[in-house]
Design a protein around this motif. Structure first.
Motif, mmCIF file in Angstrom:
data_model
loop_
_atom_site.group_PDB
_atom_site.id
_atom_site.type_symbol
_atom_site.label_atom_id
_atom_site.label_comp_id
_atom_site.label_asym_id
_atom_site.label_seq_id
_atom_site.Cartn_x
_atom_site.Cartn_y
_atom_site.Cartn_z
ATOM 1 N N PRO A 1 0.832 -1.210 0.000
ATOM 2 C CA PRO A 1 0.000 0.000 0.000
ATOM 3 C C PRO A 1 0.863 1.256 0.000
ATOM 4 N N PHE A 2 0.362 2.284 -0.651
ATOM 5 C CA PHE A 2 1.142 3.513 -0.823
ATOM 6 C C PHE A 2 1.523 4.136 0.514
ATOM 7 N N VAL A 3 0.601 4.178 1.456
ATOM 8 C CA VAL A 3 0.876 4.777 2.762
ATOM 9 C C VAL A 3 1.916 3.953 3.517
ATOM 10 N N SER A 4 1.800 2.631 3.457
ATOM 11 C CA SER A 4 2.793 1.773 4.125
ATOM 12 C C SER A 4 4.171 1.936 3.499
ATOM 13 N N ALA A 5 4.219 2.066 2.176
ATOM 14 C CA ALA A 5 5.503 2.280 1.503
ATOM 15 C C ALA A 5 6.116 3.614 1.906
ATOM 16 N N LEU A 6 5.271 4.642 2.081
ATOM 17 C CA LEU A 6 5.786 5.938 2.536
ATOM 18 C C LEU A 6 6.366 5.833 3.941
ATOM 19 N N ARG A 7 5.679 5.131 4.830
ATOM 20 C CA ARG A 7 6.187 4.970 6.198
ATOM 21 C C ARG A 7 7.510 4.193 6.191
ATOM 22 N N THR A 8 7.609 3.164 5.371
ATOM 23 C CA THR A 8 8.847 2.384 5.300
ATOM 24 C C THR A 8 9.995 3.234 4.782
ATOM 25 N N LEU A 9 9.731 4.017 3.741
ATOM 26 C CA LEU A 9 10.772 4.881 3.194
ATOM 27 C C LEU A 9 11.210 5.921 4.214
ATOM 28 N N SER A 10 10.273 6.478 4.962
ATOM 29 C CA SER A 10 10.613 7.457 5.991
ATOM 30 C C SER A 10 11.511 6.846 7.059
ATOM 31 N N ALA A 11 11.223 5.597 7.443
ATOM 32 C CA ALA A 11 12.060 4.935 8.450
ATOM 33 C C ALA A 11 13.434 4.590 7.911
#
Length: 312
Positions: free
Chosen positions: A220-230
């Motif tokens: 999911p796009f939101v989960s991918a954003l959170r992973t990239l941020s981490a």
């Protein structure tokens, strides 16, 4: 005769190395490949074109042979608290954008250690030729050379991580404004990220490409954003990605959020520049006090002293 032979060999080795470096730096020896020339022109239809021409550190057969030895040495040093774990090292390699495994990186460190030890052996040979050989000093030279080789590879990795983060922060305001422009033009958040990842180049654009690869793979796009941020671990970019996540989840205007984040980053860069100038203010006085001022006094006093000497 032995000392003369060793010095001649050292001078010849230095001269040969310099000639090889000059030959390797000639334009004829560094012509771009066909894929490297074509890749910038097909980014719009083949986003993965540039990733196929990125250089990967070659791992030779000898390196594969010595990889288990390097791994065992690293595990022994890790137990003593002198080396990071494989998880920490993997994260550092990810921050440096190196396509290396921890085992390959440790093999490179082993190669640097061997090169440092070879320099220590060379210094020991020169001391032996000068009849100043001492066994304890020889062991210290070799050990210190190996340790400095390992430390040099680690310093190189840290320098690459810092420079990459600086480039990402420098690229971020432009990328954020382009994202805001795409969203204002009617693109959705995933579409805007996809468009910017294809049309832009740089470190941050590469991270956005990785984000869209994960999204196309089913994340999911939101989960991918959170992973990239981490994974990035850069506060400014992490705050921006978190703002995008909140805007997507709550339906707030995304373009305004992106423009505000870009303005904050520009203000942050200005503040950092002013703080750096304040810290360097004393250091900038050193050339004036120790260089320009003595020369000014010398130029002012020398003619008078010369005239006095002539008069005497």
């Amino acid at each position: 005769m032995t000392g003369t032979f060793l010095w001649s060999a050292l001078i010849g080795l230095t001269l040969g190395s310099g000639v090889l470096v000059l030959v390797a730096g000639l334009p004829v020896m560094n012509r771009p490949r066909f894929t490297e020339r074509v890749a910038p022109y097909v980014r719009s239809v083949a986003p993965d074109a540039e990733s196929t021409v990125q250089s990967r550190a070659p791992i030779t057969s000898a390196a594969k042979i010595f990889a288990p030895t390097a791994q065992r040495l690293a595990e022994s040093l890790r137990r003593l608290g002198l080396a990071p774990s494989s998880e920490v090292l993997s994260k550092r390699l990810r921050h440096a954008n190196l396509s290396l495994t921890p085992a390959e990186y440790r093999t490179q460190q082993l190669g640097y250690a061997v090169a440092g030890a070879a320099v220590g052996v060379l210094m020991t040979g020169l001391a032996f030729a000068a009849e100043r050989f001492h066994p304890v000093a020889a062991v210290l030279f070799v050990t210190a050379g190996a340790g400095l080789g390992v430390a040099a590879r680690d310093v190189q990795l840290n320098s690459r991580i810092r420079s990459r983060r600086r480039r990402m922060i420098a690229e971020f305001p432009t990328v954020a404004e382009l994202l805001a422009l795409s969203v204002s033009a009617g693109e959705s958040a995933p579409g805007a990220f996809q468009r910017i990842s294809v049309s832009c180049r740089g470190e941050l654009a590469g991270e956005l490409k990785e984000l869209m690869r994960r999204t196309r793979a089913g994340t999911p796009f939101v989960s991918a954003l959170r992973t990239l941020s981490a994974e990035i671990e850069t506060p400014v970019i992490a705050r921006f990605l978190h703002g995008v996540v909140v805007a997507v989840e709550r339906g707030t205007p995304l373009a305004e959020v992106m423009r505000a984040q870009a303005a904050d980053v520009r203000d942050h860069s200005k503040r950092e520049l002013m703080e750096e100038a304040g810290r360097k203010e004393v250091a900038m006085l050193a050339p004036v006090v120790f260089g320009i001022l003595p020369l000014t006094i010398l130029f002012a006093a020398f003619p008078g002293l010369a005239l006095l000497q002539i008069g005497i």
